[in-house]
Design a protein around this motif. Structure first.
Motif, PDB file in Angstrom:
ATOM      1  N   SER A 123      49.154  42.895  50.220  1.00 23.61           N
ATOM      2  CA  SER A 123      49.038  43.343  48.838  1.00 23.61           C
ATOM      3  C   SER A 123      48.698  42.151  47.966  1.00 23.61           C
ATOM      4  CB  SER A 123      50.350  43.957  48.356  1.00 23.61           C
ATOM      5  OG  SER A 123      50.701  45.051  49.159  1.00 23.61           O
ATOM      6  N   ILE A 124      47.985  42.425  46.879  1.00 24.24           N
ATOM      7  CA  ILE A 124      47.676  41.359  45.920  1.00 24.24           C
ATOM      8  C   ILE A 124      48.159  41.778  44.541  1.00 24.24           C
ATOM      9  CG2 ILE A 124      45.698  40.433  47.174  1.00 24.24           C
ATOM     10  CD1 ILE A 124      43.894  41.935  45.220  1.00 24.24           C
ATOM     11  N   LEU A 125      48.495  40.791  43.755  1.00 21.82           N
ATOM     12  CA  LEU A 125      48.940  41.015  42.395  1.00 21.82           C
ATOM     13  C   LEU A 125      47.754  40.764  41.469  1.00 21.82           C
ATOM     14  CD1 LEU A 125      51.447  41.652  40.693  1.00 21.82           C
ATOM     15  CD2 LEU A 125      51.840  39.212  40.522  1.00 21.82           C
ATOM     16  N   VAL A 130      42.470  41.623  34.282  1.00 25.19           N
ATOM     17  CA  VAL A 130      41.589  42.222  35.291  1.00 25.19           C
ATOM     18  C   VAL A 130      41.994  43.671  35.539  1.00 25.19           C
ATOM     19  CG1 VAL A 130      40.764  42.037  37.672  1.00 25.19           C
ATOM     20  CG2 VAL A 130      41.183  39.975  36.339  1.00 25.19           C
ATOM     21  N   GLN A 131      43.279  43.956  35.478  1.00 29.14           N
ATOM     22  CA  GLN A 131      43.789  45.314  35.683  1.00 29.14           C
ATOM     23  C   GLN A 131      43.205  46.252  34.629  1.00 29.14           C
ATOM     24  OE1 GLN A 131      48.016  45.524  35.369  1.00 29.14           O
ATOM     25  NE2 GLN A 131      48.103  47.721  35.640  1.00 29.14           N
ATOM     26  N   GLU A 132      43.144  45.808  33.376  1.00 32.67           N
ATOM     27  CA  GLU A 132      42.592  46.634  32.306  1.00 32.67           C
ATOM     28  C   GLU A 132      41.094  46.855  32.494  1.00 32.67           C
ATOM     29  OE1 GLU A 132      43.697  44.562  28.780  1.00 32.67           O
ATOM     30  OE2 GLU A 132      45.835  44.946  29.061  1.00 32.67           O
ATOM     31  N   VAL A 133      40.382  45.822  32.898  1.00 33.85           N
ATOM     32  CA  VAL A 133      38.934  45.935  33.096  1.00 33.85           C
ATOM     33  C   VAL A 133      38.618  46.899  34.233  1.00 33.85           C
ATOM     34  CG1 VAL A 133      36.861  44.666  33.791  1.00 33.85           C
ATOM     35  CG2 VAL A 133      38.434  43.660  32.151  1.00 33.85           C
ATOM     36  N   LEU A 134      39.381  46.816  35.333  1.00 34.99           N
ATOM     37  CA  LEU A 134      39.139  47.665  36.491  1.00 34.99           C
ATOM     38  C   LEU A 134      39.768  49.047  36.352  1.00 34.99           C
ATOM     39  CD1 LEU A 134      39.650  45.096  39.400  1.00 34.99           C
ATOM     40  CD2 LEU A 134      37.501  45.926  38.438  1.00 34.99           C
ATOM     41  N   GLY A 135      40.602  49.242  35.347  1.00 33.05           N
ATOM     42  CA  GLY A 135      41.243  50.532  35.136  1.00 33.05           C
ATOM     43  C   GLY A 135      42.304  50.855  36.173  1.00 33.05           C
ATOM     44  N   SER A 138      48.350  50.105  38.528  1.00 34.37           N
ATOM     45  CA  SER A 138      49.432  49.256  39.013  1.00 34.37           C
ATOM     46  C   SER A 138      48.919  47.823  39.131  1.00 34.37           C
ATOM     47  CB  SER A 138      49.904  49.750  40.388  1.00 34.37           C
ATOM     48  OG  SER A 138      50.815  48.853  40.925  1.00 34.37           O
ATOM     49  N   MET A 139      49.830  46.873  38.905  1.00 32.60           N
ATOM     50  CA  MET A 139      49.432  45.480  39.067  1.00 32.60           C
ATOM     51  C   MET A 139      49.383  45.074  40.534  1.00 32.60           C
ATOM     52  SD  MET A 139      51.269  43.438  35.974  1.00 32.60           S
ATOM     53  CE  MET A 139      50.432  41.936  36.355  1.00 32.60           C
TER      54      MET A 139
END
Length: 144
Positions: A123-125, A130-135, A138-139
């Motif tokens: 798993s990666i955090l 980047v989470q917002e850009v990729l939609g 979960s982090m």
């Protein structure tokens, strides 16, 4: 290992100079020491000693516990293969002066033995930006 490395480097530096595996210290350009030859592939000496020590440690560890082969033995061998490949890459870079495009790709192949033998979770955090850009919701992203 340190004492052996410290003893062998001064004794083997002339071999690399004789094989024309040297460079010049560009930080000393314009000074009297700026034209001194500096052996380039001397990292091979500590790397070889490191591999020998790892192999000796590998021989000392038990391989079977209660009649079942240990999983860590496969991971240890995979780690040895990865380290050996990276040492080869470093030496090849010193000798062949590899281009950056190859230096970026070859470590991917060096990591393959570890990736094939790894049995745990991957798993990666993901950073919030980047989470917002990729939609992503979960982090933490499970790669499989």
């Amino acid at each position: 290992a340190f004492l052996l490395t410290a003893a062998l480097i001064p004794r083997t530096a002339h071999l690399f100079l004789r094989a024309n595996l040297f460079g010049r210290d560009i930080n000393k350009k314009g000074t009297p020491r700026g034209e001194d030859k500096v052996p380039e592939a001397l990292g091979l000496i500590p790397a070889t000693i490191y591999l020998v020590v790892l192999c000796l440690r590998h021989v000392q560890t038990p391989r079977v516990e209660d009649g079942v082969p240990l999983q860590r033995e496969a991971l240890y061998s995979a780690a040895l293969a990865s380290v050996t490949f990276m040492i080869l890459l470093g030496f090849a870079d010193d000798v062949l002066d590899l281009k950056w495009r190859y230096k970026m790709v070859l470590p991917l192949f060096a990591s393959l033995p570890l990736l094939v033998n790894y049995a745990g979770s991957t798993s990666i955090l993901v950073p919030r930006q980047v989470q917002e850009v990729l939609g992503l919701s979960s982090m933490l992203v499970d790669l499989g």
